[in-house]
Design a protein around this motif. Structure first.
Motif, mmCIF file in Angstrom:
data_model
loop_
_atom_site.group_PDB
_atom_site.id
_atom_site.type_symbol
_atom_site.label_atom_id
_atom_site.label_comp_id
_atom_site.label_asym_id
_atom_site.label_seq_id
_atom_site.Cartn_x
_atom_site.Cartn_y
_atom_site.Cartn_z
ATOM 1 N N GLY A 88 -6.697 -35.517 5.702
ATOM 2 C CA GLY A 88 -6.769 -35.473 4.253
ATOM 3 C C GLY A 88 -6.875 -34.075 3.692
ATOM 4 N N TYR A 89 -6.243 -33.095 4.347
ATOM 5 C CA TYR A 89 -6.274 -31.724 3.841
ATOM 6 C C TYR A 89 -5.682 -31.693 2.438
ATOM 7 C CZ TYR A 89 -5.767 -26.638 3.859
ATOM 8 O OH TYR A 89 -5.863 -25.300 3.563
ATOM 9 N N PRO A 90 -6.277 -30.924 1.503
ATOM 10 C CA PRO A 90 -5.831 -30.931 0.109
ATOM 11 C C PRO A 90 -4.322 -30.754 -0.032
ATOM 12 C CG PRO A 90 -7.835 -29.647 0.318
ATOM 13 C CD PRO A 90 -7.425 -30.030 1.710
ATOM 14 N N GLY A 91 -3.729 -31.673 -0.818
ATOM 15 C CA GLY A 91 -2.305 -31.590 -1.094
ATOM 16 C C GLY A 91 -1.425 -32.299 -0.095
ATOM 17 N N THR A 92 -2.019 -32.866 0.971
ATOM 18 C CA THR A 92 -1.201 -33.507 1.999
ATOM 19 C C THR A 92 -1.260 -35.025 1.952
ATOM 20 O OG1 THR A 92 -2.989 -33.502 3.650
ATOM 21 C CG2 THR A 92 -1.552 -31.571 3.571
ATOM 22 N N GLY A 93 -2.208 -35.601 1.191
ATOM 23 C CA GLY A 93 -2.422 -37.035 1.258
ATOM 24 C C GLY A 93 -3.264 -37.377 2.463
ATOM 25 N N LEU A 94 -3.464 -38.647 2.728
ATOM 26 C CA LEU A 94 -4.324 -39.075 3.840
ATOM 27 C C LEU A 94 -3.598 -40.129 4.662
ATOM 28 C CD1 LEU A 94 -6.989 -39.065 5.341
ATOM 29 C CD2 LEU A 94 -7.848 -40.767 3.734
ATOM 30 N N LEU A 95 -3.318 -39.788 5.903
ATOM 31 C CA LEU A 95 -2.740 -40.745 6.844
ATOM 32 C C LEU A 95 -3.688 -40.884 8.007
ATOM 33 C CD1 LEU A 95 0.970 -39.479 6.951
ATOM 34 C CD2 LEU A 95 0.029 -41.323 5.576
ATOM 35 N N GLY A 96 -4.181 -42.075 8.267
ATOM 36 C CA GLY A 96 -5.132 -42.270 9.353
ATOM 37 C C GLY A 96 -4.481 -42.085 10.701
ATOM 38 N N ARG A 97 -5.245 -41.533 11.658
ATOM 39 C CA ARG A 97 -4.748 -41.390 13.020
ATOM 40 C C ARG A 97 -5.253 -42.535 13.876
ATOM 41 N NH1 ARG A 97 -4.200 -35.663 16.112
ATOM 42 N NH2 ARG A 97 -2.277 -35.043 15.148
ATOM 43 N N THR A 113 -0.764 -28.059 20.386
ATOM 44 C CA THR A 113 0.463 -28.270 19.635
ATOM 45 C C THR A 113 0.486 -27.351 18.428
ATOM 46 O OG1 THR A 113 0.452 -30.599 20.281
ATOM 47 C CG2 THR A 113 1.879 -29.995 18.441
ATOM 48 N N ILE A 114 1.614 -26.722 18.173
ATOM 49 C CA ILE A 114 1.773 -25.865 16.993
ATOM 50 C C ILE A 114 2.569 -26.637 15.946
ATOM 51 C CG2 ILE A 114 2.651 -23.677 16.088
ATOM 52 C CD1 ILE A 114 2.406 -22.538 18.918
ATOM 53 N N GLU A 115 1.969 -26.816 14.773
ATOM 54 C CA GLU A 115 2.632 -27.513 13.667
ATOM 55 C C GLU A 115 2.783 -26.577 12.477
ATOM 56 O OE1 GLU A 115 0.642 -31.882 14.739
ATOM 57 O OE2 GLU A 115 0.119 -30.867 12.870
ATOM 58 N N GLU A 116 3.775 -26.831 11.644
ATOM 59 C CA GLU A 116 3.954 -26.082 10.400
ATOM 60 C C GLU A 116 2.988 -26.614 9.347
ATOM 61 O OE1 GLU A 116 5.812 -23.536 9.955
ATOM 62 O OE2 GLU A 116 7.216 -23.572 11.641
ATOM 63 N N GLU A 117 2.322 -25.716 8.622
ATOM 64 C CA GLU A 117 1.363 -26.154 7.596
ATOM 65 C C GLU A 117 2.016 -27.103 6.596
ATOM 66 O OE1 GLU A 117 -1.446 -24.376 3.971
ATOM 67 O OE2 GLU A 117 -0.099 -23.049 5.092
ATOM 68 N N ALA A 118 3.248 -26.782 6.180
ATOM 69 C CA ALA A 118 3.895 -27.561 5.128
ATOM 70 C C ALA A 118 4.232 -28.984 5.571
ATOM 71 C CB ALA A 118 5.171 -26.851 4.666
ATOM 72 N N ASP A 119 4.285 -29.230 6.874
ATOM 73 C CA ASP A 119 4.661 -30.561 7.361
ATOM 74 C C ASP A 119 3.839 -30.896 8.601
ATOM 75 O OD1 ASP A 119 6.029 -32.970 7.532
ATOM 76 O OD2 ASP A 119 7.592 -32.123 8.809
ATOM 77 N N SER A 120 2.518 -30.832 8.459
ATOM 78 C CA SER A 120 1.629 -31.003 9.599
ATOM 79 C C SER A 120 1.047 -32.409 9.650
ATOM 80 C CB SER A 120 0.481 -29.991 9.529
ATOM 81 O OG SER A 120 -0.549 -30.325 10.431
ATOM 82 N N PRO A 121 1.388 -33.212 10.653
ATOM 83 C CA PRO A 121 0.756 -34.533 10.797
ATOM 84 C C PRO A 121 -0.758 -34.435 10.918
ATOM 85 C CG PRO A 121 2.682 -34.359 12.222
ATOM 86 C CD PRO A 121 2.431 -32.985 11.677
ATOM 87 N N GLY A 145 -8.162 -29.095 14.829
ATOM 88 C CA GLY A 145 -7.111 -28.149 14.458
ATOM 89 C C GLY A 145 -7.643 -26.946 13.720
ATOM 90 N N ALA A 146 -6.893 -25.845 13.796
ATOM 91 C CA ALA A 146 -7.221 -24.620 13.080
ATOM 92 C C ALA A 146 -5.991 -24.175 12.291
ATOM 93 C CB ALA A 146 -7.639 -23.522 14.055
ATOM 94 N N LEU A 147 -6.180 -23.915 10.997
ATOM 95 C CA LEU A 147 -5.102 -23.435 10.142
ATOM 96 C C LEU A 147 -5.088 -21.917 10.209
ATOM 97 C CD1 LEU A 147 -2.880 -23.933 8.042
ATOM 98 C CD2 LEU A 147 -4.670 -24.009 6.281
ATOM 99 N N ILE A 148 -4.005 -21.347 10.745
ATOM 100 C CA ILE A 148 -3.889 -19.907 10.942
ATOM 101 C C ILE A 148 -2.586 -19.453 10.307
ATOM 102 C CG2 ILE A 148 -3.865 -18.032 12.642
ATOM 103 C CD1 ILE A 148 -5.074 -20.127 14.633
ATOM 104 N N GLY A 149 -2.697 -18.743 9.181
ATOM 105 C CA GLY A 149 -1.491 -18.384 8.443
ATOM 106 C C GLY A 149 -0.794 -19.642 7.968
ATOM 107 N N ASP A 150 0.499 -19.778 8.304
ATOM 108 C CA ASP A 150 1.229 -20.986 7.917
ATOM 109 C C ASP A 150 1.430 -21.928 9.095
ATOM 110 O OD1 ASP A 150 3.022 -19.540 9.390
ATOM 111 O OD2 ASP A 150 4.574 -19.430 7.839
#
Length: 244
Positions: free
Chosen positions: A235-244, A221-229, A156-161
């Motif tokens: 484990g991106y900072p501030g999101t917690g860690l959920l294994g895939r 797939t386009i996901e919102e940064e604030a609610d991105s699976p 994935g790539a974080l681009i803006g939000d």
């Protein structure tokens, strides 16, 4: 190629509009639905030049400058670098096909391989799919790159939000080029004040005879940064860690 639109109204199927157009002097077709816009060109070379939410930022080119967008690279067993773009640098034909687009090149003279893309906007969820290489009857400063072997085939790539997530299926037991990773990331040096990055999904090595083909299905797939699976899964900072 597929990508995700907004849900359809009750009792109505979402629709995709197909319209001719141009981007930065390259002719092609727009695919549009209620949530997404995608521009595909075969004018000078095979590229997806734009992928964005309706009226939003192009996630394939955040700087606004000239960029190659989404492309296919071909890695050969002998790794001749000049051959990598021999197929995707060809102009080709483009036509509406089953609610999406079909893009095809002639066979590249040096390799005898032709490329076919089928690009469509998924009616309910965003994806990029069906890249097919076919063997034809013709004879045939600081650069940073790292690769990983990733079981889900997702990067994935974080681009803006927004988070642009790209996934291709893993083929267990098969050989992968460049030492074995199925996902690589590259960052260029800064030249004349600009730089670029690449997120590459790598397909397994296939040996083709005349008339044979292989396919690689890719989903964007386009996901919102604030609610991105995806961000949570790594484990991106501030999101917690959920294994895939």
């Amino acid at each position: 190629m597929e990508t995700v639109p907004a849900p359809a109204s009750p009792g109505r199927e979402p629709t995709t509009a197909i319209e001719p157009g141009s981007v930065r002097g390259e002719s092609g077709y727009w695919l549009r639905n209620a949530a997404l816009e995608c521009f595909v060109s075969a004018h000078h070379r095979i590229r997806v030049l734009v992928l964005r939410r309706v009226g939003g930022q192009n996630l394939l080119n955040s700087s606004g400058g000239v960029a190659d967008g989404l492309r296919t690279w071909l890695m050969t067993p002998h790794e001749e670098e000049h051959e990598r773009d021999a197929v995707a640098s060809l102009a080709g034909s483009i036509e509406p096909h089953g609610g999406g687009l079909r893009v095809r090149t002639p066979a590249a003279p040096a390799l005898g391989l032709a490329l076919e893309w089928v690009v469509s906007l998924h009616p309910r969820e965003p994806t990029l799919t069906d890249v097919q290489l076919e063997l034809s009857d013709r004879a045939g400063d600081a650069h940073i790159k790292f690769g990983v072997f990733q079981a889900t085939g997702s990067g994935g790539a974080l681009i803006g939000d927004s988070v642009l997530v790209s996934t291709t299926p893993l083929e267990p037991g098969r050989t992968y080029p460049e030492g074995g990773p199925n996902l690589t990331v590259y960052a260029s040096p800064v030249v004349d004040g600009t730089a670029f990055g690449e997120l590459e999904n790598v397909g397994a090595v296939h040996h083709l005879r005349t008339g044979e083909s292989t396919q690689l299905r890719q989903v964007l797939t386009i996901e919102e940064e604030a609610d991105s699976p995806f961000l949570r899964s790594v484990g991106y900072p501030g999101t917690g860690l959920l294994g895939r």
